[in-house]
Scaffold this motif. Structure first.
Motif, PDB file in Angstrom:
ATOM      1  N   MET A   1       0.848  -1.190   0.000  1.00  0.00           N
ATOM      2  CA  MET A   1       0.000   0.000   0.000  1.00  0.00           C
ATOM      3  C   MET A   1       0.886   1.243   0.000  1.00  0.00           C
ATOM      4  O   MET A   1       2.012   1.211   0.454  1.00  0.00           O
ATOM      5  CB  MET A   1      -0.924  -0.020   1.224  1.00  0.00           C
ATOM      6  N   ILE A   2       0.353   2.310  -0.481  1.00  0.00           N
ATOM      7  CA  ILE A   2       1.087   3.564  -0.615  1.00  0.00           C
ATOM      8  C   ILE A   2       1.287   4.212   0.754  1.00  0.00           C
ATOM      9  O   ILE A   2       0.334   4.347   1.528  1.00  0.00           O
ATOM     10  CB  ILE A   2       0.312   4.533  -1.529  1.00  0.00           C
ATOM     11  N   GLU A   3       2.507   4.620   1.010  1.00  0.00           N
ATOM     12  CA  GLU A   3       2.797   5.296   2.279  1.00  0.00           C
ATOM     13  C   GLU A   3       2.041   6.621   2.318  1.00  0.00           C
ATOM     14  O   GLU A   3       2.039   7.387   1.358  1.00  0.00           O
ATOM     15  CB  GLU A   3       4.301   5.569   2.396  1.00  0.00           C
ATOM     16  N   GLY A   4       1.369   6.865   3.426  1.00  0.00           N
ATOM     17  CA  GLY A   4       0.628   8.109   3.604  1.00  0.00           C
ATOM     18  C   GLY A   4      -0.781   8.103   3.045  1.00  0.00           C
ATOM     19  O   GLY A   4      -1.482   9.109   3.140  1.00  0.00           O
ATOM     20  N   LEU A   5      -1.216   6.979   2.451  1.00  0.00           N
ATOM     21  CA  LEU A   5      -2.573   6.911   1.911  1.00  0.00           C
ATOM     22  C   LEU A   5      -3.572   6.909   3.056  1.00  0.00           C
ATOM     23  O   LEU A   5      -3.453   6.116   3.988  1.00  0.00           O
ATOM     24  CB  LEU A   5      -2.754   5.649   1.065  1.00  0.00           C
ATOM     25  N   GLN A   6      -4.549   7.794   2.982  1.00  0.00           N
ATOM     26  CA  GLN A   6      -5.605   7.845   3.991  1.00  0.00           C
ATOM     27  C   GLN A   6      -6.958   7.756   3.314  1.00  0.00           C
ATOM     28  O   GLN A   6      -7.219   8.463   2.336  1.00  0.00           O
ATOM     29  CB  GLN A   6      -5.517   9.134   4.801  1.00  0.00           C
ATOM     30  N   LEU A   7      -7.813   6.878   3.840  1.00  0.00           N
ATOM     31  CA  LEU A   7      -9.190   6.754   3.377  1.00  0.00           C
ATOM     32  C   LEU A   7     -10.095   7.379   4.422  1.00  0.00           C
ATOM     33  O   LEU A   7      -9.895   7.162   5.617  1.00  0.00           O
ATOM     34  CB  LEU A   7      -9.564   5.287   3.171  1.00  0.00           C
ATOM     35  N   ARG A   8     -11.080   8.141   3.960  1.00  0.00           N
ATOM     36  CA  ARG A   8     -11.980   8.812   4.903  1.00  0.00           C
ATOM     37  C   ARG A   8     -13.409   8.775   4.372  1.00  0.00           C
ATOM     38  O   ARG A   8     -13.645   9.077   3.206  1.00  0.00           O
ATOM     39  CB  ARG A   8     -11.542  10.259   5.090  1.00  0.00           C
ATOM     40  N   HIS A   9     -14.342   8.407   5.247  1.00  0.00           N
ATOM     41  CA  HIS A   9     -15.767   8.432   4.918  1.00  0.00           C
ATOM     42  C   HIS A   9     -16.303   9.844   5.123  1.00  0.00           C
ATOM     43  O   HIS A   9     -15.931  10.514   6.077  1.00  0.00           O
ATOM     44  CB  HIS A   9     -16.543   7.461   5.815  1.00  0.00           C
ATOM     45  N   ALA A  60      -9.688   9.153  -0.976  1.00  0.00           N
ATOM     46  CA  ALA A  60      -8.317   8.697  -0.790  1.00  0.00           C
ATOM     47  C   ALA A  60      -7.413   9.912  -0.951  1.00  0.00           C
ATOM     48  O   ALA A  60      -7.485  10.604  -1.972  1.00  0.00           O
ATOM     49  CB  ALA A  60      -7.956   7.637  -1.825  1.00  0.00           C
ATOM     50  N   THR A  61      -6.607  10.179   0.072  1.00  0.00           N
ATOM     51  CA  THR A  61      -5.661  11.283   0.002  1.00  0.00           C
ATOM     52  C   THR A  61      -4.263  10.769   0.306  1.00  0.00           C
ATOM     53  O   THR A  61      -4.083   9.789   1.026  1.00  0.00           O
ATOM     54  CB  THR A  61      -6.015  12.408   0.995  1.00  0.00           C
ATOM     55  N   VAL A  62      -3.288  11.435  -0.266  1.00  0.00           N
ATOM     56  CA  VAL A  62      -1.886  11.194   0.037  1.00  0.00           C
ATOM     57  C   VAL A  62      -1.286  12.553   0.362  1.00  0.00           C
ATOM     58  O   VAL A  62      -1.349  13.478  -0.460  1.00  0.00           O
ATOM     59  CB  VAL A  62      -1.136  10.530  -1.135  1.00  0.00           C
ATOM     60  N   ASP A  63      -0.770  12.679   1.569  1.00  0.00           N
ATOM     61  CA  ASP A  63      -0.223  13.956   2.036  1.00  0.00           C
ATOM     62  C   ASP A  63      -1.214  15.100   1.845  1.00  0.00           C
ATOM     63  O   ASP A  63      -0.848  16.197   1.421  1.00  0.00           O
ATOM     64  CB  ASP A  63       1.103  14.265   1.325  1.00  0.00           C
ATOM     65  N   GLY A  64      -2.494  14.818   2.112  1.00  0.00           N
ATOM     66  CA  GLY A  64      -3.531  15.832   2.050  1.00  0.00           C
ATOM     67  C   GLY A  64      -4.094  16.104   0.669  1.00  0.00           C
ATOM     68  O   GLY A  64      -5.067  16.841   0.534  1.00  0.00           O
ATOM     69  N   ALA A  65      -3.517  15.531  -0.376  1.00  0.00           N
ATOM     70  CA  ALA A  65      -4.003  15.750  -1.743  1.00  0.00           C
ATOM     71  C   ALA A  65      -4.984  14.637  -2.134  1.00  0.00           C
ATOM     72  O   ALA A  65      -4.696  13.456  -1.931  1.00  0.00           O
ATOM     73  CB  ALA A  65      -2.839  15.779  -2.720  1.00  0.00           C
TER      74      ALA A  65
END
Length: 189
Positions: A1-9, A60-65
């Motif tokens: 998985m990608i480092e820093g990947l964040q999933l948010r509902h 899905a965001t990576v470093d806030g993007a």
């Protein structure tokens, strides 16, 4: 998985705060696909869909993007989702009660972030744990990458559908049930 990947509902109210980002990503993904994929039509679609009971977005965001998102909602009774469906379909296929079918409306990943597992993560986060006994989506017949991914996630083609929106293309109708899912109902990723 990608480092820093964040999933948010996100609820519909929360999604309104990032609406322009959602639209911008949509326009980037569908650049060159034709009139149907206009900003005006997509904003209308989002507005209508966000009003649906049970509408849910996962970003899905990576470093806030923002690098991708998926959203959907349960189909209500008297839904127009099935308008334009090609026959034949099994008897009762288009009958809805608000708890039978989850409609996956969009799954988008920024072109620079594809083939890194983001679509799978988004899909599983939103769809795999749904309580509805089946899920549906529309996909371009010639989108080989999407068709392949959906098949690997337990989706099957049922028929075709041309939505009643002006300039709408012809789509394949895919369906996923608890029986066809690689994960049992109640699976949590």
């Amino acid at each position: 998985m990608i480092e820093g990947l964040q999933l948010r509902h996100h609820s519909a109210d929360e999604a309104k705060e990032i609406l322009d980002q959602l639209v911008d990503l949509y326009l980037e993904v569908y650049a060159g696909y034709g009139e149907f994929y206009s900003e005006e039509r997509y904003r209308r679609q989002l507005d209508l869909h966000m009003q649906r009971v049970g509408w849910e977005l996962v970003t899905a965001t990576v470093d806030g993007a923002l690098v991708g998102y998926i959203y959907g909602f349960p189909l209500p009774p008297q839904t127009r989702w099935w308008d334009g469906i090609h026959e034949p379909v099994p008897p009762g296929f288009t009958e809805e009660n608000g708890k039978r079918t989850f409609a996956l409306s969009e799954l988008l990943v920024h072109p620079a972030w594809r083939r890194q597992g983001i679509a799978t993560a988004l899909h599983d986060e939103l769809v795999a744990g749904r309580a509805e006994p089946r899920s549906t989506l529309l996909v371009h017949p010639d989108n080989v990458a999407a068709q392949t991914a959906y098949r690997s996630w337990g989706w099957s083609k049922v028929t075709k559908l041309r939505p009643i929106w002006e300039n709408a293309p012809l789509f394949d109708v895919l369906l996923r049930t608890a029986e066809t899912s690689p994960h049992p109902i109640g699976y949590e990723s």
